[in-house]
Design a protein around this motif. Structure first.
Motif, PDB file in Angstrom:
ATOM      1  N   ALA A 142      35.443  46.270  40.895  1.00 43.91           N
ATOM      2  CA  ALA A 142      34.104  46.809  41.152  1.00 43.91           C
ATOM      3  C   ALA A 142      34.087  47.818  42.297  1.00 43.91           C
ATOM      4  N   PHE A 143      34.986  47.616  43.283  1.00 38.26           N
ATOM      5  CA  PHE A 143      34.963  48.470  44.472  1.00 38.26           C
ATOM      6  C   PHE A 143      36.372  48.984  44.783  1.00 38.26           C
ATOM      7  N   PRO A 144      36.889  49.862  43.915  1.00 44.81           N
ATOM      8  CA  PRO A 144      38.288  50.290  44.040  1.00 44.81           C
ATOM      9  C   PRO A 144      38.601  51.094  45.293  1.00 44.81           C
ATOM     10  N   ASN A 145      37.586  51.673  45.906  1.00 41.40           N
ATOM     11  CA  ASN A 145      37.828  52.533  47.071  1.00 41.40           C
ATOM     12  C   ASN A 145      37.326  51.944  48.385  1.00 41.40           C
ATOM     13  N   THR A 146      36.865  50.703  48.349  1.00 41.18           N
ATOM     14  CA  THR A 146      36.312  50.068  49.551  1.00 41.18           C
ATOM     15  C   THR A 146      37.366  49.183  50.217  1.00 41.18           C
ATOM     16  N   PRO A 147      37.665  49.401  51.489  1.00 40.98           N
ATOM     17  CA  PRO A 147      38.593  48.502  52.200  1.00 40.98           C
ATOM     18  C   PRO A 147      38.097  47.064  52.172  1.00 40.98           C
ATOM     19  N   ILE A 148      39.028  46.124  52.021  1.00 38.69           N
ATOM     20  CA  ILE A 148      38.674  44.707  51.942  1.00 38.69           C
ATOM     21  C   ILE A 148      39.554  43.906  52.887  1.00 38.69           C
ATOM     22  N   ASN A 149      38.923  43.018  53.622  1.00 34.37           N
ATOM     23  CA  ASN A 149      39.577  42.135  54.587  1.00 34.37           C
ATOM     24  C   ASN A 149      39.631  40.735  53.968  1.00 34.37           C
ATOM     25  N   ILE A 150      40.848  40.256  53.669  1.00 32.19           N
ATOM     26  CA  ILE A 150      41.007  38.985  52.949  1.00 32.19           C
ATOM     27  C   ILE A 150      41.501  37.895  53.887  1.00 32.19           C
ATOM     28  N   ASP A 151      40.731  36.831  53.994  1.00 28.32           N
ATOM     29  CA  ASP A 151      41.137  35.650  54.754  1.00 28.32           C
ATOM     30  C   ASP A 151      41.742  34.646  53.779  1.00 28.32           C
ATOM     31  N   ILE A 152      43.045  34.413  53.914  1.00 29.60           N
ATOM     32  CA  ILE A 152      43.737  33.429  53.072  1.00 29.60           C
ATOM     33  C   ILE A 152      43.405  32.048  53.629  1.00 29.60           C
ATOM     34  N   LYS A 153      42.526  31.325  52.970  1.00 28.69           N
ATOM     35  CA  LYS A 153      41.921  30.144  53.583  1.00 28.69           C
ATOM     36  C   LYS A 153      42.786  28.891  53.580  1.00 28.69           C
ATOM     37  N   VAL A 154      43.789  28.808  52.698  1.00 30.42           N
ATOM     38  CA  VAL A 154      44.623  27.601  52.646  1.00 30.42           C
ATOM     39  C   VAL A 154      46.097  27.990  52.629  1.00 30.42           C
ATOM     40  N   ASN A 155      46.913  27.101  53.154  1.00 29.73           N
ATOM     41  CA  ASN A 155      48.353  27.334  53.209  1.00 29.73           C
ATOM     42  C   ASN A 155      48.967  26.979  51.853  1.00 29.73           C
ATOM     43  N   ASN A 156      48.893  27.938  50.945  1.00 26.44           N
ATOM     44  CA  ASN A 156      49.319  27.709  49.574  1.00 26.44           C
ATOM     45  C   ASN A 156      50.184  28.886  49.123  1.00 26.44           C
TER      46      ASN A 156
END
Length: 338
Positions: A142-156
């Motif tokens: 949906a947002f190919p040009n928008t920077p995204i900050n991803i928080d990896i919530k679990v140690n998996n």
């Protein structure tokens, strides 16, 4: 101690302090400035959890429509190995159903409740009609040009690998940031990137041997874990920070003083208030922020929802602010003059 030894000690200490101060102000004398692929000043926390239900397509769409620089979101992995966007592993708070995401297939996930508390704004709730838990790939598409900050919530390990593969699949290495407060998770992110780089290197050799072309590999920028934030603070206050190389590109920290507004003052002990005050004094340092930004490291402060908080962060030299109220931050930035 003889006067000669004392003089030598003082001159050595003086030289160290002068050098440390000089490099703190001008770090590029020693370190190459990191190349910034984008600048994130306006960051929508969970898509803007104060204006739409958190981590929903409606929230992300609203934030992008008003011109946010970056979307911040959280990821988990389902039983059928789908990467979903949700803050909590257990869905009791957000859906009313006491179940873990990892125990269900994606098609079995319950919808969000129609009204959720805004975590970083005491006694506030947000309502919304879009209550579907989205897939990470939905956001990428949906947002190919928008920077995204991803928080990896679990140690998996599967989650980390799947996120890395999705970022590569959608060609988003240059506009994606990932990590977690956990040092162990961040180290696994680095390890996964090394594996990806090795696989890409092997693919490049094969492709080049056939076509003569070479595919360039690009790492996903990573933000500091809590352990690394504490290390940076220790190095800063001992004067050693200017001499130490830094691998991360994003310094994301809370503004400790906001905790005071999230709790009832009468429920907090004097020692708790003192620790919050001390943490705020130690962490919110303009000299630290200026040094990191001079080295090409972006400084993000979270999660701020009031104009005075926005102003304080930017006055201290923060690169960007995470907020639950993207419209409010947009209006502030329109009138703000640093």
């Amino acid at each position: 101690m003889s006067s000669t030894a004392a003089l030598y000690l003082l001159s050595t200490l003086g030289g160290y302090l002068v050098t440390s101060f000089l490099l703190l102000k001008y770090p590029t004398l020693l370190h190459q400035r990191k190349k910034q692929r984008f600048l994130g000043k306006h960051i929508s926390h969970r898509g803007g959890a104060g204006e739409n239900l958190e981590n929903t397509m409606a929230a992300f769409q609203h934030a992008v429509t008003i011109g946010t620089d970056m979307l911040e979101l959280d990821c988990h992995i389902t039983k059928d190995e789908q990467v979903v966007v949700s803050h909590d592993e257990n869905l009791k708070r957000s859906t009313g159903v006491n179940v873990n995401i990892s125990d269900l297939k994606y098609c079995e996930l319950p919808p969000y409740l129609g009204k959720l508390d805004v975590t970083f704004q005491r006694a506030c709730q947000c309502e919304g009609e879009d209550n579907r838990i989205p897939l990470l790939k939905d956001i990428f598409e949906a947002f190919p040009n928008t920077p995204i900050n991803i928080d990896i919530k679990v140690n998996n390990n599967v989650l980390i690998r799947k996120v890395s593969e999705l970022v590569k699949q959608y060609g988003r290495e240059h506009i994606t940031v990932w990590g977690n407060a956990s040092y162990e998770i961040v180290e696994k992110c680095y390890k996964e990137q090394r594996r990806q780089k090795q696989r890409t290197k092997i693919s490049n050799i094969t492709i080049k041997s056939i076509t003569g072309a070479l595919i360039k590999n690009s790492d996903i920028p990573i933000f500091f874990s809590l352990q690394r934030v504490l290390l940076i603070l220790g190095l800063f206050f001992t004067g050693l920070l200017p001499f130490v190389p830094i691998r991360e590109q994003f310094f994301e920290i809370p503004m400790p003083s906001i905790i005071l507004k999230l709790k009832e003052p009468r429920t907090m002990s004097r020692s708790q208030k003192f620790l919050i005050w001390l943490s705020d004094i130690l962490l919110m340092r303009k000299a630290l922020f200026d040094h990191l930004t001079a080295r090409g490291i972006q400084v993000y402060v979270w999660v701020l929802n009031e104009e005075q908080e926005y102003k304080r962060a930017f006055d201290l030299g923060a690169t960007g602010v995470m907020t639950d109220y993207p419209t409010k931050l947009k209006d502030f930035l329109h009138n703000f003059s640093p």
